[in-house]
Design an enzyme around this catalytic site. Structure first.
Site, PDB file in Angstrom:
ATOM      1  N   CYS A  37      47.994  33.219  38.655  1.00  9.71           N
ATOM      2  CA  CYS A  37      47.100  32.687  37.622  1.00  9.71           C
ATOM      3  C   CYS A  37      46.492  33.801  36.791  1.00  9.71           C
ATOM      4  O   CYS A  37      45.790  33.549  35.817  1.00  9.71           O
ATOM      5  CB  CYS A  37      45.978  31.865  38.241  1.00  9.71           C
ATOM      6  SG  CYS A  37      46.547  30.471  39.212  1.00  9.71           S
ATOM      7  N   ASP A  39      44.218  36.025  37.831  1.00  7.13           N
ATOM      8  CA  ASP A  39      42.972  36.621  38.330  1.00  7.13           C
ATOM      9  C   ASP A  39      42.725  36.381  39.809  1.00  7.13           C
ATOM     10  O   ASP A  39      42.934  35.289  40.327  1.00  7.13           O
ATOM     11  CB  ASP A  39      41.733  36.242  37.506  1.00  7.13           C
ATOM     12  CG  ASP A  39      41.839  34.869  36.869  1.00  7.13           C
ATOM     13  OD1 ASP A  39      42.450  34.003  37.492  1.00  7.13           O
ATOM     14  OD2 ASP A  39      41.289  34.685  35.766  1.00  7.13           O
ATOM     15  N   CYS A  63      41.160  39.788  33.745  1.00  5.93           N
ATOM     16  CA  CYS A  63      40.818  40.282  32.418  1.00  5.93           C
ATOM     17  C   CYS A  63      39.414  40.869  32.407  1.00  5.93           C
ATOM     18  O   CYS A  63      38.693  40.809  33.408  1.00  5.93           O
ATOM     19  CB  CYS A  63      40.935  39.154  31.399  1.00  5.93           C
ATOM     20  SG  CYS A  63      39.747  37.838  31.691  1.00  5.93           S
ATOM     21  N   CYS A 106      36.521  32.284  34.395  1.00  5.06           N
ATOM     22  CA  CYS A 106      36.166  33.554  35.042  1.00  5.06           C
ATOM     23  C   CYS A 106      34.830  33.430  35.762  1.00  5.06           C
ATOM     24  O   CYS A 106      34.651  33.964  36.857  1.00  5.06           O
ATOM     25  CB  CYS A 106      36.054  34.687  34.010  1.00  5.06           C
ATOM     26  SG  CYS A 106      37.588  35.003  33.125  1.00  5.06           S
TER      27      CYS A 106
END
Lengths: 130, 407
Positions: A37, A39, A63, A106
């Site tokens: 995915c 992360d 990221c 995130c």
């Protein structure tokens, strides 16, 4: 995409990068996300006998926003009681870092990482008492 | 010499206009501003003459037999659209089958998808790990209903060069038209519409140091004579294939850019290849777990697409923000899906997320290569130090054996 200054600051100067001994009974480790995915976050807490998070460390594959979210999470939970850390919501992270909608996942991952680390810590404590 | 920042290493996205091109364009904005379609006065004749000279130069670059085989458009997206839709519409009585590959540019893929909705059948050929179409797959896919095969010259992400000569033999044998999106490769790797039996080819100025907003479509006029239905209705410009007043200054610039490519392309490619290899070797010597995506041998000289395992592409781009590159990571796209090209190669999603595309071009210097190599090496190490995956890898944990909690 333009990043907020806070994201850039955390991504360039991440706080609390590192590793705690995951065998230590006072350490809780949370590993969330998946490489496929894009992360993966690992967040660790070291908790004192009176239930205060003395130390927190993270490592993140992801990221800039993912790195910033986990860096901020460790900064926030250090010195907090476990219950207080548990109350942190992903929207708090979104607001602090000004994350755009496409990066909200995130912050969700960071919240999951905190909860997962606390769950691991509690499981260890329960096992110790049993 | 001090390095000037930021450094542009994204020449696949676009290129700066060569000063020699600008110089040749300038008079056509005011002094020689005529409409190339004005047949009745000198202003129009001057413009038409300039446009035809550009046609000749672009035709020469692809080895067309006549300058009349070049049709001007607004860019390669339009060229691809008119080539595929125009042929499909004209030859629909003959058949309804089109063959293309899964790694084509969206301008080809989405055009094909639209045709599917209109009842055409499209075969999307896969590619090998090397990022190339197997001509045997083309051979097997051709049926009596096939009217067009569309395969790109070179891929925009991984730079792999396709075996057009082999494919062109097959299409010619079977009497099927052959279109190639030649945008990324023309002038940089050998491209010859005669030798490769290409019947239609899309090109654009801004990938070869010409201006944006002007493209071309090579349309073969004999053996076979290619017919297509115009997709833009109007004054019947460009022999009825594309209506609309010609962008004369842009076309003049395109012509000059093509001429420079014809004369200097080969030498430039050799220089870029040496620099690309210098960059690749530096990265591979100083870093472990670096993977080049796609064939190294059949590749644009200025392309290096590599995955730095355990480091996410967007974080990497942020860490080297003084260098303009691109990534196949999901985080750089709105869709949150990693590059469909890398997926087609069988590169795992985790490595697709870790990919960086370096694009070298005319103004790239050796100093820049060294600067970028050192910076990238330093930042990959830095990001790996904060990557849980790298730590697990170092501890000997097989990442594939871990039960990940997908989200």
């Amino acid at each position: 995409m333009a990043y907020s200054e806070k994201v850039i600051d955390h991504a360039e100067n991440p706080r609390n990068v590192g590793t705690l001994d995951k065998e230590d009974p006072s350490v809780g480790t949370g590993l969330v996300g998946a490489p496929a995915c894009g992360d993966v976050m690992r967040l660790q807490i070291k908790v004192s006998d009176d239930g205060v998070i003395q130390d927190a460390k993270f490592k993140t594959f992801g990221c800039g926003s993912a790195i910033a979210s986990s860096s901020l999470a460790t900064e926030w939970i250090k010195g907090k009681k476990v219950e207080e850390a548990e109350a942190i919501k992903n929207v708090d992270i979104v607001n602090e870092l000004n994350l755009p909608p496409v990066k909200i996942h995130c912050s969700v991952l960071a919240e999951d990482a905190i909860k997962s680390a606390i769950a691991d810590y509690r499981a260890k404590q329960a096992a110790k008492k049993a | 010499m001090a390095i000037k920042l930021p450094i542009f290493m994204d020449y696949h996205s676009t290129t700066p206009v060569d000063p020699r091109v600008i110089e040749e364009m300038l008079p056509y904005f005011n002094e020689k501003f005529g409409n190339a379609a004005s047949r009745s006065h000198a202003f129009g004749w001057t413009a038409e003459e300039a446009v035809d000279y550009a046609r000749e130069r672009i035709g020469k670059l692809v080895n067309a037999q006549s300058e009349k085989e070049i049709v001007f458009t607004s860019g390669a997206t339009e060229s691809n659209n008119v080539a595929i839709k125009g042929v499909a519409e004209f030859y629909k009585e003959k058949g309804n089958h089109i063959i293309t590959s899964v790694i084509e540019h969206k301008a080809v893929l989405d055009t094909c998808k639209r045709l599917e909705k209109e009842g055409y059948e499209v075969t999307y050929l896969g590619v090998g790990k090397d990022g190339r179409v197997d001509p045997d797959d083309v051979k097997r896919a051709i049926t009596d209903k096939t009217i067009l095969v569309s395969i790109m010259l070179a891929n925009n992400e991984i730079g792999t060069v396709q075996p057009l000569e082999e494919i062109g033999k097959l299409t010619r044998e079977r009497g099927v038209l052959f279109h190639s999106d030649a945008v990324q490769g023309v002038g940089k790797v050998p491209f010859d519409v005669q030798k490769m039996n290409v019947d239609l080819a899309s090109v654009t100025a801004h990938k070869m140091y010409g201006p944006k907003g002007v493209g071309g479509l090579y349309v073969r006029r004999s053996k076979p004579r290619v017919r297509l239905v115009a997709q833009m209705d109007g004054g019947g410009h460009e022999r009825g294939m594309r209506s609309g007043t010609l962008n004369v200054p842009g076309i003049v610039g395109f012509g000059k850019a093509a001429d420079i490519m014809s004369k200097e392309g080969k030498e430039e490619s050799a220089r870029l290849l040496a620099m690309r290899e210098r960059l690749r070797k530096k990265l591979e010597t100083s870093l472990e777990e670096v993977f080049v995506n796609g064939s190294l041998e059949h590749r644009l000289p200025g392309n290096l697409n590599v995955s730095f395992a355990f480091v996410e592409g967007e974080a990497m781009m942020m860490a080297i923000k003084d260098v303009a590159v691109s990534s196949g990571s999901a985080c750089t796209s709105a869709s949150l899906e990693p590059s469909y090209v890398l997926r087609a190669l069988g590169v795992g999603d985790e490595l697709a997320h870790s990919s960086i595309r370096f694009g070298l071009g005319r103004y790239t210097t050796e100093e820049e290569i060294d600067f970028v190599a050192d910076l990238v090496i330093d930042k990959v190490k830095h990001l790996r130090n904060m990557s849980p995956l790298y730590e697990m890898y170092k501890d000997g944990i097989d990442l594939k054996s871990v039960q990940w909690v997908a989200h």
